[in-house]
Design a protein around this motif. Structure first.
Motif, PDB file in Angstrom:
ATOM      1  N   ASP A  55      -3.189 -16.214 -14.566  1.00  0.00           N
ATOM      2  CA  ASP A  55      -2.917 -15.777 -15.940  1.00  0.00           C
ATOM      3  C   ASP A  55      -1.442 -15.943 -16.320  1.00  0.00           C
ATOM      4  OD1 ASP A  55      -1.632 -13.740 -14.568  1.00  0.00           O
ATOM      5  OD2 ASP A  55      -2.863 -12.118 -15.386  1.00  0.00           O
ATOM      6  N   GLY A  56      -0.650 -16.537 -15.416  1.00  0.00           N
ATOM      7  CA  GLY A  56       0.763 -16.774 -15.712  1.00  0.00           C
ATOM      8  C   GLY A  56       1.699 -15.666 -15.263  1.00  0.00           C
ATOM      9  N   SER A  57       1.162 -14.530 -14.849  1.00  0.00           N
ATOM     10  CA  SER A  57       2.018 -13.461 -14.338  1.00  0.00           C
ATOM     11  C   SER A  57       2.478 -13.827 -12.921  1.00  0.00           C
ATOM     12  CB  SER A  57       1.280 -12.119 -14.346  1.00  0.00           C
ATOM     13  OG  SER A  57       0.143 -12.159 -13.507  1.00  0.00           O
ATOM     14  N   VAL A  58       3.536 -13.182 -12.470  1.00  0.00           N
ATOM     15  CA  VAL A  58       4.073 -13.465 -11.136  1.00  0.00           C
ATOM     16  C   VAL A  58       3.693 -12.326 -10.198  1.00  0.00           C
ATOM     17  CG1 VAL A  58       6.160 -13.910  -9.790  1.00  0.00           C
ATOM     18  CG2 VAL A  58       5.997 -14.735 -12.157  1.00  0.00           C
ATOM     19  N   ARG A  59       3.183 -12.697  -9.057  1.00  0.00           N
ATOM     20  CA  ARG A  59       2.734 -11.698  -8.090  1.00  0.00           C
ATOM     21  C   ARG A  59       3.739 -11.512  -6.973  1.00  0.00           C
ATOM     22  NH1 ARG A  59      -1.896 -14.391  -4.117  1.00  0.00           N
ATOM     23  NH2 ARG A  59      -0.418 -14.854  -2.421  1.00  0.00           N
ATOM     24  N   ASP A  60       3.672 -10.324  -6.353  1.00  0.00           N
ATOM     25  CA  ASP A  60       4.269 -10.099  -5.048  1.00  0.00           C
ATOM     26  C   ASP A  60       3.192 -10.453  -4.022  1.00  0.00           C
ATOM     27  OD1 ASP A  60       6.429  -9.064  -6.419  1.00  0.00           O
ATOM     28  OD2 ASP A  60       5.992  -6.970  -5.916  1.00  0.00           O
ATOM     29  N   THR A  61       3.599 -10.966  -2.868  1.00  0.00           N
ATOM     30  CA  THR A  61       2.655 -11.381  -1.836  1.00  0.00           C
ATOM     31  C   THR A  61       2.828 -10.523  -0.591  1.00  0.00           C
ATOM     32  OG1 THR A  61       2.644 -13.663  -2.643  1.00  0.00           O
ATOM     33  CG2 THR A  61       1.912 -13.307  -0.380  1.00  0.00           C
ATOM     34  N   VAL A  62       1.730  -9.931  -0.132  1.00  0.00           N
ATOM     35  CA  VAL A  62       1.745  -9.119   1.081  1.00  0.00           C
ATOM     36  C   VAL A  62       1.412 -10.039   2.259  1.00  0.00           C
ATOM     37  CG1 VAL A  62       0.874  -7.053   2.222  1.00  0.00           C
ATOM     38  CG2 VAL A  62       0.953  -7.152  -0.275  1.00  0.00           C
ATOM     39  N   MET A  63       2.294 -10.037   3.264  1.00  0.00           N
ATOM     40  CA  MET A  63       2.173 -10.933   4.417  1.00  0.00           C
ATOM     41  C   MET A  63       1.718 -10.161   5.651  1.00  0.00           C
ATOM     42  SD  MET A  63       3.119 -13.890   3.144  1.00  0.00           S
ATOM     43  CE  MET A  63       3.355 -14.873   4.621  1.00  0.00           C
ATOM     44  N   TYR A  64       0.822 -10.782   6.424  1.00  0.00           N
ATOM     45  CA  TYR A  64       0.306 -10.227   7.673  1.00  0.00           C
ATOM     46  C   TYR A  64       0.355 -11.302   8.748  1.00  0.00           C
ATOM     47  CZ  TYR A  64      -1.878  -6.563   4.775  1.00  0.00           C
ATOM     48  OH  TYR A  64      -2.114  -5.530   3.898  1.00  0.00           O
ATOM     49  N   SER A  65       0.276 -10.871  10.010  1.00  0.00           N
ATOM     50  CA  SER A  65       0.207 -11.839  11.097  1.00  0.00           C
ATOM     51  C   SER A  65      -0.505 -11.251  12.306  1.00  0.00           C
ATOM     52  CB  SER A  65       1.605 -12.310  11.504  1.00  0.00           C
ATOM     53  OG  SER A  65       2.355 -11.232  12.034  1.00  0.00           O
ATOM     54  N   ILE A  66      -1.004 -12.167  13.139  1.00  0.00           N
ATOM     55  CA  ILE A  66      -1.593 -11.837  14.432  1.00  0.00           C
ATOM     56  C   ILE A  66      -0.923 -12.745  15.455  1.00  0.00           C
ATOM     57  CG2 ILE A  66      -3.693 -11.836  15.847  1.00  0.00           C
ATOM     58  CD1 ILE A  66      -5.282 -11.495  13.197  1.00  0.00           C
ATOM     59  N   LEU A  67      -0.352 -12.154  16.499  1.00  0.00           N
ATOM     60  CA  LEU A  67       0.287 -12.920  17.564  1.00  0.00           C
ATOM     61  C   LEU A  67      -0.728 -13.244  18.658  1.00  0.00           C
ATOM     62  CD1 LEU A  67       3.620 -10.910  17.962  1.00  0.00           C
ATOM     63  CD2 LEU A  67       3.265 -13.060  16.708  1.00  0.00           C
ATOM     64  N   ARG A  68      -0.458 -14.307  19.396  1.00  0.00           N
ATOM     65  CA  ARG A  68      -1.358 -14.727  20.473  1.00  0.00           C
ATOM     66  C   ARG A  68      -1.631 -13.569  21.447  1.00  0.00           C
ATOM     67  NH1 ARG A  68       1.126 -19.355  23.441  1.00  0.00           N
ATOM     68  NH2 ARG A  68       0.301 -20.624  21.739  1.00  0.00           N
ATOM     69  N   ALA A  69      -0.623 -12.771  21.768  1.00  0.00           N
ATOM     70  CA  ALA A  69      -0.802 -11.659  22.708  1.00  0.00           C
ATOM     71  C   ALA A  69      -1.733 -10.583  22.154  1.00  0.00           C
ATOM     72  CB  ALA A  69       0.554 -11.046  23.058  1.00  0.00           C
ATOM     73  N   GLU A  70      -1.830 -10.494  20.834  1.00  0.00           N
ATOM     74  CA  GLU A  70      -2.691  -9.490  20.194  1.00  0.00           C
ATOM     75  C   GLU A  70      -4.135  -9.962  20.060  1.00  0.00           C
ATOM     76  OE1 GLU A  70       0.961  -7.817  17.375  1.00  0.00           O
ATOM     77  OE2 GLU A  70      -0.427  -9.343  16.597  1.00  0.00           O
ATOM     78  N   TRP A  71      -4.343 -11.258  20.205  1.00  0.00           N
ATOM     79  CA  TRP A  71      -5.641 -11.861  19.923  1.00  0.00           C
ATOM     80  C   TRP A  71      -6.778 -11.334  20.814  1.00  0.00           C
ATOM     81  CZ3 TRP A  71      -9.277 -13.270  17.150  1.00  0.00           C
ATOM     82  CH2 TRP A  71     -10.279 -14.146  17.552  1.00  0.00           C
TER      83      TRP A  71
END
Length: 196
Positions: free
Chosen positions: A163-179
């Motif tokens: 819609d043309g608005s600008v979002r903030d982006t929430v980032m996540y991750s999974i490390l190999r040791a956590e898998w």
């Protein structure tokens, strides 16, 4: 250094196959199930733009898009992708994920994430898998957190919404040791789903 190549993955009655032009009709039908393109916090294409969605996905150099297919009925349920692939640090992200309304709140998302995470860590040898979502997409954030992913933070004023608005982006991750622990938890969740 990882090499992400087109591959077909199957598990738990689902097939992830590289997204291709012949998926256009199925993608359109999946998007229409729930009028998902009307949600401003998702990447679901409008039905008339399903072909362009596929074309754009195929043109992206750091994205491998999949069609999510019910293996029994051959019905297309949605789409998901590896993206923001960084071979130099053995990193991929999983995203551009959406499912037809009737496939939501089922085994589909957990099964797809298990397939993609297993391939990323166990076959490709990734050191980390990232996930991201719109700061206003609370359902997506909850789903990512249920996977066991670590919330890394928020990138403010990061990307345009449809819609043309600008979002903030929430980032996540999974490390190999956590898998290994996450993999076990996802299998247990799917077993509970079968029993319920």
């Amino acid at each position: 250094m990882i090499r992400v190549l087109p591959v077909t993955l199957e598990f738990n009655g689902l097939r992830l196959e590289p997204l291709a032009p012949h998926h256009e009709e199925g993608l359109r039908a999946a998007a229409m199930d729930g009028e998902l393109w009307k949600l401003r916090v998702t990447s679901v294409p409008e039905p008339h733009a399903a072909g362009q969605y596929i074309e754009t996905a195929l043109e992206m150099r750091d994205r491998l898009a999949f069609a999510v297919v019910d293996a029994r009925s051959a019905t297309l349920l949605g789409s998901t992708s590896y993206h923001d692939i960084v071979p130099g640090v053995d990193r991929v992200e999983i995203g551009y994920t959406w499912y037809a309304a009737h496939a939501q709140r089922s085994h589909v998302n957990t099964s797809c994430k298990l397939l993609l995470l297993s391939h990323a860590f166990d076959t490709l040898g990734c050191a980390v898998v990232g996930l991201r979502t719109d700061c206003e997409n609370f359902a997506s954030q909850a789903a990512i957190e249920r996977l066991g992913a670590h919330k890394d933070g928020t990138i403010r004023h990061h990307a345009l919404r449809r819609d043309g608005s600008v979002r903030d982006t929430v980032m996540y991750s999974i490390l190999r040791a956590e898998w290994p622990a996450i993999k076990s938890a996802l299998h247990e969740r799917l077993e509970r789903h079968v029993r319920s």
